[in-house]
Design a protein around this motif. Structure first.
Motif, PDB file in Angstrom:
ATOM      1  N   TYR A 204       0.831  -1.212   0.000  1.00 58.26           N
ATOM      2  CA  TYR A 204       0.000   0.000   0.000  1.00 58.26           C
ATOM      3  C   TYR A 204       0.864   1.260   0.000  1.00 58.26           C
ATOM      4  CZ  TYR A 204      -3.474   3.445   1.345  1.00 58.26           C
ATOM      5  OH  TYR A 204      -4.288   4.557   1.370  1.00 58.26           O
TER       6      TYR A 204
ATOM      7  N   SER B 218     -11.388   3.935  -6.116  1.00 60.07           N
ATOM      8  CA  SER B 218     -11.396   5.231  -5.427  1.00 60.07           C
ATOM      9  C   SER B 218      -9.987   5.770  -5.211  1.00 60.07           C
ATOM     10  CB  SER B 218     -12.111   5.100  -4.079  1.00 60.07           C
ATOM     11  OG  SER B 218     -11.368   4.263  -3.195  1.00 60.07           O
ATOM     12  N   THR B 219      -8.962   4.905  -5.373  1.00 59.31           N
ATOM     13  CA  THR B 219      -7.573   5.356  -5.252  1.00 59.31           C
ATOM     14  C   THR B 219      -7.033   5.878  -6.588  1.00 59.31           C
ATOM     15  OG1 THR B 219      -6.643   3.182  -5.762  1.00 59.31           O
ATOM     16  CG2 THR B 219      -7.174   3.631  -3.456  1.00 59.31           C
ATOM     17  N   ASN B 220      -7.950   6.005  -7.571  1.00 62.43           N
ATOM     18  CA  ASN B 220      -7.603   6.508  -8.910  1.00 62.43           C
ATOM     19  C   ASN B 220      -6.664   5.579  -9.678  1.00 62.43           C
ATOM     20  OD1 ASN B 220      -9.127   8.928  -8.668  1.00 62.43           O
ATOM     21  ND2 ASN B 220      -7.486   9.784  -7.379  1.00 62.43           N
ATOM     22  N   LEU B 221      -6.807   4.280  -9.420  1.00 64.17           N
ATOM     23  CA  LEU B 221      -6.066   3.311 -10.228  1.00 64.17           C
ATOM     24  C   LEU B 221      -6.696   3.224 -11.606  1.00 64.17           C
ATOM     25  CD1 LEU B 221      -5.376   0.247  -7.895  1.00 64.17           C
ATOM     26  CD2 LEU B 221      -3.707   1.814  -8.861  1.00 64.17           C
TER      27      LEU B 221
ATOM     28  N   LYS C  89       1.834   3.970  -9.303  1.00 66.39           N
ATOM     29  CA  LYS C  89       0.892   4.674 -10.193  1.00 66.39           C
ATOM     30  C   LYS C  89       1.624   5.652 -11.102  1.00 66.39           C
ATOM     31  CE  LYS C  89      -2.694   6.423  -8.105  1.00 66.39           C
ATOM     32  NZ  LYS C  89      -3.499   7.013  -7.014  1.00 66.39           N
TER      33      LYS C  89
ATOM     34  N   LEU D  92     -10.614   0.039  -4.647  1.00 65.22           N
ATOM     35  CA  LEU D  92      -9.379   0.307  -5.383  1.00 65.22           C
ATOM     36  C   LEU D  92      -9.584   1.411  -6.415  1.00 65.22           C
ATOM     37  CD1 LEU D  92      -8.098  -3.350  -5.934  1.00 65.22           C
ATOM     38  CD2 LEU D  92      -7.068  -1.609  -4.470  1.00 65.22           C
TER      39      LEU D  92
ATOM     40  N   LEU E 207       2.023   2.403  -3.440  1.00 67.60           N
ATOM     41  CA  LEU E 207       1.015   2.542  -4.494  1.00 67.60           C
ATOM     42  C   LEU E 207       1.220   3.799  -5.336  1.00 67.60           C
ATOM     43  CD1 LEU E 207      -1.512   1.508  -5.872  1.00 67.60           C
ATOM     44  CD2 LEU E 207      -2.883   2.715  -4.157  1.00 67.60           C
ATOM     45  N   GLU E 208       1.450   4.934  -4.689  1.00 69.72           N
ATOM     46  CA  GLU E 208       1.576   6.182  -5.443  1.00 69.72           C
ATOM     47  C   GLU E 208       2.774   6.146  -6.387  1.00 69.72           C
ATOM     48  OE1 GLU E 208      -0.611   8.614  -5.639  1.00 69.72           O
ATOM     49  OE2 GLU E 208      -1.860   7.365  -4.330  1.00 69.72           O
TER      50      GLU E 208
END
Length: 754
Positions: free
Chosen positions: A216, A292-295, A223, A290, A219-220
């Motif tokens: 986690y 909602s995390t802009n994946l 991305k 997921l 993640l950024e």
């Protein structure tokens, strides 16, 4: 209730091979005419029943009945290249309880998994009777609880290669995540993986690879990496064959053990949600969370479900079986995901990574060449030709490049998911962008599907597949005059390479040479080592679904390259000048001694075989090793008015209806001959035959009888015919055809009966 109760009887016509197969099935079951039904527009099914010998207390868990109704599925157009399938005709067959079945939906028949290797390849070497016998043994083993003999391990669900796409991932990586409960977020049993999708021209046949788990906290950063990659790809106007992707791994937090085989896997999003909900997994909540995390999920989401099994999975290090479902995302994105969205299931392939060697050649080669097989051996030989500038190359292969091919293939990971022939030809074309490449051609086909007009455009055919199916097809093709046909194979774990080249006008023919190589094991120590080792590798029990992993011969890449370079050199030379139109058998040997390779080679010139059609119109042919006819005629003359005889040494092929004779054994000392009769003795004969069979790995052995008719009777006598009937019953047990050769003062007269 039977599936066949709702089927319509087939009223159409059969091609000869299918009609013969039906007749053989009826003969096997000894029930007269069997019902033939329509299955679909491409296949028929024949209904029959196995009589199963049950234990005294009945079958294990009463799964198997004393009479088991079956359906034998046959392709109308592609039999015998596509093998039949045996399916249960029982709608109540407990397929969710039994191993060694291919996956089939709940409302479809159970399909028996009979052999570990490719079924079509196996069937190329056996008869319908052999095939049906293996099926009967499957039922017997199911009844006695002995289907599984894989160290008390769990047999995974079997998805056929063409079922759906392919998901490439390392089993141990997924297993480690699940067993260590490495969650993406603490309150959900799921993990997120960085993956990539390989483009495919086949709709819904996705090939993708899960690379690494995403923590986690990372993640950024991931991305941003994916975003940069996508921007780069779009700047290339979509020319890349690989796209970034995210995969979701989910598991039951309670780690509930599941023993049953799932037979009703989901085909849409509603069914997937329902299926996973029963396992305590809310996949919709996970995906929306997921999102909602802009994946950026793109067009598909692979969802991998981990199922805990009661035992270790066959071929793997853990007790979790993984199922991959691919959710097709609507064009407007995840927010428009609905119950009707399609879900596909994919099979699994383990990743394999290693560097491939490239061997350069300095020779000029111009002969127009068609390679059948663009696999590990074929790809190297093709590249040897291409790297010195040969501009007329055809490559035939209907298989796609997979992860495990990377260890030994001349292509690299950028060709994953592509057809092997197309990929290697494209690679060669990239060498010569400024040259004419119209004669560099890929054929995404089986050789049996390739038009004869295309094949006859080539002057040299090189079979690198070591496939019985390819061999059977090519020896029966009509090739244009002066075509060279060569075959390469690696045996004895790669320590021995064999190259066969047919003689002028296809004599000796390829099957003569391949079988002759086995016979030469009686006098050649290298070939004897191979045949003995090969015989020892044969399973001592029936080969019924020993695992779901693909089978490949274990050998290092450099050993394959060694043989490939040698074969390539020989094929580039004008061997006809040296061997005077005869056939060639070449041995390339590399064995380790004191940890260093000991290398040797040998050229064996093979004269044309003597060919005889059978006198009883059986359709069989005898192909006899050069010189044997003179030897037989001399024996007839030597014994004068007395008959003499002995046995034939060789091998028979039911598919081609050929008996290959490589040697004869003269009359044993306890034989008796007169002007009108001959009684062959047996003293010393079994020992001689057993020695031949031992040295040749059970391939070459007794194949028939011969005796003389010095009074020039050019047919079988009444006594001969009576003996033939006795031999037919004995030979059916092997089985081999009953072959008898009569030798007069001037003629060789074979007679063959099945």
């Amino acid at each position: 209730m039977l599936y066949s109760d709702s089927l319509k009887k087939y009223e159409g016509k059969f091609k000869p091979q299918v009609a013969k197969a039906i007749q053989e099935i009826e003969t096997y079951f000894k029930k007269g005419s069997l019902n033939v039904f329509e299955w679909d527009k491409f296949n028929i099914v024949i209904s029959a029943k196995y009589e199963v010998s049950l234990p005294s207390r009945g079958s294990v868990y009463n799964f198997i009945l004393s009479e088991e109704p079956i359906l034998i599925k046959i392709s109308l157009a592609k039999y015998p290249d596509v093998a039949p399938r045996i399916m249960s005709d029982r709608k109540d067959f407990p397929k969710n309880k039994l191993p060694h079945l291919y996956f089939s939906p709940e409302d479809k028949p159970a399909i028996l998994c009979l052999v570990r290797d490719n079924l079509n390849q196996w069937f190329a070497t056996v008869t319908i009777s052999d095939f049906l016998f293996i099926g009967s043994q499957w039922y017997y083993k199911a009844a006695t609880g002995t289907l599984l003999k894989d160290n008390n391990e769990f047999d995974p669900i079997r998805l056929e290669k063409n079922y759906g796409g392919k998901h490439i991932y390392k089993y141990d990586s997924f297993h480690e995540v699940v067993i260590n409960n490495q969650r993406f977020i603490p309150d959900t049993s799921m993990a997120l993986f960085l993956s990539c999708l390989y483009k495919s021209e086949v709709s819904k046949k996705y090939t993708f690879k899960s690379i690494t788990v995403i923590p986690y906290l990372a993640l950024e950063k991931i991305k941003e990496l994916v975003k940069g990659t996508m921007q780069k790809l779009f700047s290339l106007e979509g020319n890349s064959d690989v796209l970034p992707l995210y995969s979701i791994l989910v598991w039951d937090s309670e780690m509930t053990i599941e023993s049953n085989y799932t037979t009703n896997l989901p085909s849409n999003y509603f069914e997937l949600k329902s299926y996973l909900s029963l396992k305590g997994i809310d996949i919709n909540k996970i995906i929306l969370g997921l999102e909602s995390t802009n994946l950026d999920f793109g067009g598909i989401i692979p969802v991998i479900h981990a199922v805990k099994r009661p035992k270790k999975i066959i071929g793997y290090n853990g007790d979790f079986e993984f199922f991959t479902f691919v959710i097709i995302i609507p064009e407007k994105g995840i927010k428009n995901l609905n119950d009707d969205c399609e879900v596909y299931m994919t099979s699994h392939s383990e990743p394999f990574s290693s560097e491939l060697a490239s061997i350069l050649s300095n020779e000029k080669r111009e002969i127009n060449t068609l390679y059948i097989g663009a696999g590990s051996l074929g790809s190297k030989m093709i590249m040897h030709d291409a790297r010195i500038g040969k501009s007329s190359i055809g490559a035939v292969d209907n298989d796609n490049l997979e992860q495990h091919n990377l260890g030994r293939h001349n292509l690299f990971s950028n060709s994953i998911g592509k057809n092997k022939a197309e990929a290697i030809i494209d690679e060669i074309k990239s060498f010569y962008e400024l040259d004419t490449t119209e004669k560099l051609i890929a054929y995404n086909n089986l050789i049996s599907e390739l038009n004869d007009v295309i094949i006859n455009k080539y002057d040299l055919l090189v079979d690198t597949t070591a496939s019985q199916l390819v061999l059977q097809n090519l020896i029966q093709k009509e090739l244009k005059s002066n075509t060279l046909y060569a075959k390469c194979e690696l045996v004895d774990n790669g320590q021995v390479g064999l190259l066969y080249i047919e003689g002028n006008e296809r004599n000796p023919r390829m099957d003569d040479l391949v079988n002759y190589a086995c016979y030469l094991a009686t006098t050649n120590s290298e070939l004897e080592n191979w045949r003995r080792a090969d015989a020892l590798r044969e399973p001592d029990t029936l080969n019924i679904g020993l695992g779901c992993n693909s089978i490949t011969t274990v050998m290092p890449d450099d050993l394959i390259s060694f043989h490939a370079s040698t074969f390539s050199q020989i094929l580039a030379s004008n061997h006809r000048e040296k061997f005077d139109e005869n056939g060639l058998l070449y041995l390339s040997v590399s064995r380790k001694k004191n940890h260093l390779p000991k290398i040797s080679n040998e050229y064996i010139e093979v004269n044309p075989f003597e060919i005889y059609e059978c006198g009883n119109n059986s359709g069989w042919t005898v192909r006899m090793f050069s010189g044997l006819s003179n030897r037989l005629l001399n024996l007839c003359s030597q014994y004068g008015r007395k008959e003499t005889g002995g046995v034939l040494v060789g091998v028979a092929n039911y598919k081609t209806k050929v008996v290959h004779v490589f040697d004869i054994i003269e009359q044993p000392i306890d034989s008796n001959g007169s002007p009108v009769a001959f009684t062959r003795g047996i003293v010393g004969l079994p020992k001689q035959i057993d020695e031949i069979k031992l040295k040749t790995g059970e391939v070459i052995g007794y194949i028939g009888e011969w005796h003389t008719h010095p009074m020039n009777l050019e047919t079988l006598s009444g006594t001969d015919l009576n003996t033939i009937e006795l031999l037919k019953e004995i030979n059916k047990k092997t089985p081999i055809p009953t072959c008898a050769i009569i030798i007069t003062q001037t003629k060789i007269l074979p007679f063959i009966y099945e």
